[in-house]
Design a protein around this motif. Structure first.
Motif, PDB file in Angstrom:
ATOM      1  N   GLN A  92       0.830  -1.205   0.000  1.00 23.99           N
ATOM      2  CA  GLN A  92       0.000   0.000   0.000  1.00 23.99           C
ATOM      3  C   GLN A  92       0.863   1.253   0.000  1.00 23.99           C
ATOM      4  N   SER A  93       0.294   2.342  -0.406  1.00 25.25           N
ATOM      5  CA  SER A  93       0.995   3.625  -0.438  1.00 25.25           C
ATOM      6  C   SER A  93       1.405   4.029   0.977  1.00 25.25           C
ATOM      7  N   GLY A  94       2.597   4.587   1.109  1.00 28.62           N
ATOM      8  CA  GLY A  94       3.065   5.070   2.400  1.00 28.62           C
ATOM      9  C   GLY A  94       3.910   4.083   3.183  1.00 28.62           C
ATOM     10  N   VAL A  95       4.124   2.879   2.641  1.00 30.18           N
ATOM     11  CA  VAL A  95       4.948   1.885   3.325  1.00 30.18           C
ATOM     12  C   VAL A  95       6.417   2.129   2.979  1.00 30.18           C
ATOM     13  N   ILE A  96       7.247   2.235   3.993  1.00 30.51           N
ATOM     14  CA  ILE A  96       8.693   2.321   3.789  1.00 30.51           C
ATOM     15  C   ILE A  96       9.289   1.045   4.379  1.00 30.51           C
ATOM     16  N   GLU A  97      10.119   0.353   3.595  1.00 30.50           N
ATOM     17  CA  GLU A  97      10.761  -0.868   4.057  1.00 30.50           C
ATOM     18  C   GLU A  97      12.232  -0.611   4.334  1.00 30.50           C
ATOM     19  N   TYR A  98      12.701  -1.168   5.438  1.00 27.91           N
ATOM     20  CA  TYR A  98      14.111  -1.169   5.820  1.00 27.91           C
ATOM     21  C   TYR A  98      14.488  -2.635   5.943  1.00 27.91           C
ATOM     22  N   VAL A  99      15.421  -3.096   5.142  1.00 27.41           N
ATOM     23  CA  VAL A  99      15.786  -4.509   5.131  1.00 27.41           C
ATOM     24  C   VAL A  99      17.278  -4.634   5.414  1.00 27.41           C
ATOM     25  N   GLN A 106      25.953  -9.723   3.991  1.00 21.68           N
ATOM     26  CA  GLN A 106      25.692  -9.748   5.431  1.00 21.68           C
ATOM     27  C   GLN A 106      25.888  -8.369   6.061  1.00 21.68           C
ATOM     28  N   TYR A 107      24.901  -7.953   6.827  1.00 20.78           N
ATOM     29  CA  TYR A 107      24.822  -6.679   7.562  1.00 20.78           C
ATOM     30  C   TYR A 107      24.602  -5.462   6.674  1.00 20.78           C
ATOM     31  N   ASP A 108      24.475  -5.626   5.361  1.00 15.95           N
ATOM     32  CA  ASP A 108      24.084  -4.510   4.503  1.00 15.95           C
ATOM     33  C   ASP A 108      22.597  -4.253   4.709  1.00 15.95           C
ATOM     34  N   SER A 109      22.198  -2.995   4.561  1.00 11.67           N
ATOM     35  CA  SER A 109      20.793  -2.617   4.713  1.00 11.67           C
ATOM     36  C   SER A 109      20.353  -1.766   3.538  1.00 11.67           C
ATOM     37  N   ILE A 110      19.058  -1.779   3.285  1.00 12.49           N
ATOM     38  CA  ILE A 110      18.485  -0.971   2.219  1.00 12.49           C
ATOM     39  C   ILE A 110      17.162  -0.400   2.721  1.00 12.49           C
ATOM     40  N   LYS A 111      16.850   0.811   2.285  1.00 14.11           N
ATOM     41  CA  LYS A 111      15.583   1.476   2.605  1.00 14.11           C
ATOM     42  C   LYS A 111      14.945   1.852   1.282  1.00 14.11           C
ATOM     43  N   VAL A 161      18.930 -14.883   5.824  1.00 16.95           N
ATOM     44  CA  VAL A 161      18.109 -14.402   6.930  1.00 16.95           C
ATOM     45  C   VAL A 161      18.044 -12.883   6.844  1.00 16.95           C
ATOM     46  N   LEU A 162      16.822 -12.359   6.881  1.00 13.33           N
ATOM     47  CA  LEU A 162      16.599 -10.927   6.738  1.00 13.33           C
ATOM     48  C   LEU A 162      15.898 -10.368   7.966  1.00 13.33           C
ATOM     49  N   HIS A 163      16.123  -9.098   8.209  1.00 13.84           N
ATOM     50  CA  HIS A 163      15.426  -8.376   9.266  1.00 13.84           C
ATOM     51  C   HIS A 163      14.710  -7.214   8.585  1.00 13.84           C
ATOM     52  N   PHE A 164      13.373  -7.165   8.732  1.00 17.87           N
ATOM     53  CA  PHE A 164      12.553  -6.133   8.120  1.00 17.87           C
ATOM     54  C   PHE A 164      12.017  -5.188   9.184  1.00 17.87           C
ATOM     55  N   VAL A 165      12.065  -3.899   8.898  1.00 23.27           N
ATOM     56  CA  VAL A 165      11.312  -2.912   9.655  1.00 23.27           C
ATOM     57  C   VAL A 165      10.473  -2.204   8.602  1.00 23.27           C
ATOM     58  N   MET A 166       9.171  -2.128   8.861  1.00 27.66           N
ATOM     59  CA  MET A 166       8.272  -1.484   7.904  1.00 27.66           C
ATOM     60  C   MET A 166       7.505  -0.396   8.634  1.00 27.66           C
ATOM     61  N   THR A 167       7.478   0.784   8.027  1.00 27.43           N
ATOM     62  CA  THR A 167       6.702   1.872   8.609  1.00 27.43           C
ATOM     63  C   THR A 167       5.533   2.187   7.682  1.00 27.43           C
TER      64      THR A 167
END
Length: 190
Positions: free
Chosen positions: A130-137, A157-162, A180-186
């Motif tokens: 949906q519109s307005g979602v920002i992903e940090y992986v 490993q340990y690289d991140s993308i937004k 293995v990934l770690h996601f933060v979504m706003t």
């Protein structure tokens, strides 16, 4: 992996939460089907806890309702420890990606955190959110190739993308080992 009783508990929890959210929004099952692209029959089965929806179906529902997917997986607790392989798990339709929501989005909050496990030599394509979602992986183990629209990025490993999760995107594991990934979504529209 999730055993039958866990899968049954998760399905029931998703169904109860979905029914509650749908009713809070004053929607019928048909209204929900219209905005999500998921059939009324499937939605009814999910609400009754009779279906174990795939990650793709859960994304469609969350996107249609403009809520984080973790809002559908809420469990009421005051202190939460998120341990690998102990929480709820959702499989992508092609079973390439297992997503573990780490903490719920209380009251359909604007932030969610997930662990994801991408099988060797596989691709998971959630499309656009949906519109307005920002992903940090962040890549915790392995490698990740991510396609965002027509652009490609290779992370280690340990690289991140937004990036803007409203853009079409796909995750690929180019290796013979699990990534293995770690996601933060706003969510700006929550």
């Amino acid at each position: 992996m999730t055993n039958f009783n866990d899968a049954e508990k998760i399905a029931k929890q998703i169904g109860e939460t979905l029914r509650k959210i749908r009713k809070e929004k004053g929607m019928s099952l048909q209204d929900l089907a219209n905005i999500t692209g998921v059939s009324k029959l499937t939605l009814g089965n999910i609400e009754r806890g009779e279906g174990n929806p795939s990650l793709t179906v859960i994304w469609k529902i969350a996107n249609g309702l403009t809520i984080p997917i973790s809002a559908l997986l809420q469990e009421k607790q005051e202190v939460i420890i998120s341990r690998k392989n102990k929480g709820n798990k959702i499989l992508s339709t092609n079973e390439a990606c297992t997503l573990e929501p780490m903490f719920d989005a209380a009251n359909y909050g604007s932030l969610e955190i997930h662990r994801a496990f991408l099988k060797p030599n596989s691709t998971y394509s959630p499309g656009a959110h949906q519109s307005g979602v920002i992903e940090y992986v962040t890549v915790m183990e392995g490698e990740l190739k991510i396609q965002i629209d027509d652009d490609f990025y290779h992370l280690y490993q340990y690289d991140s993308i937004k990036f803007d999760g409203g853009r079409k995107h796909a995750y690929s594991n180019p290796t013979d080992k699990e990534t293995v990934l770690h996601f933060v979504m706003t969510y700006a529209n929550s």
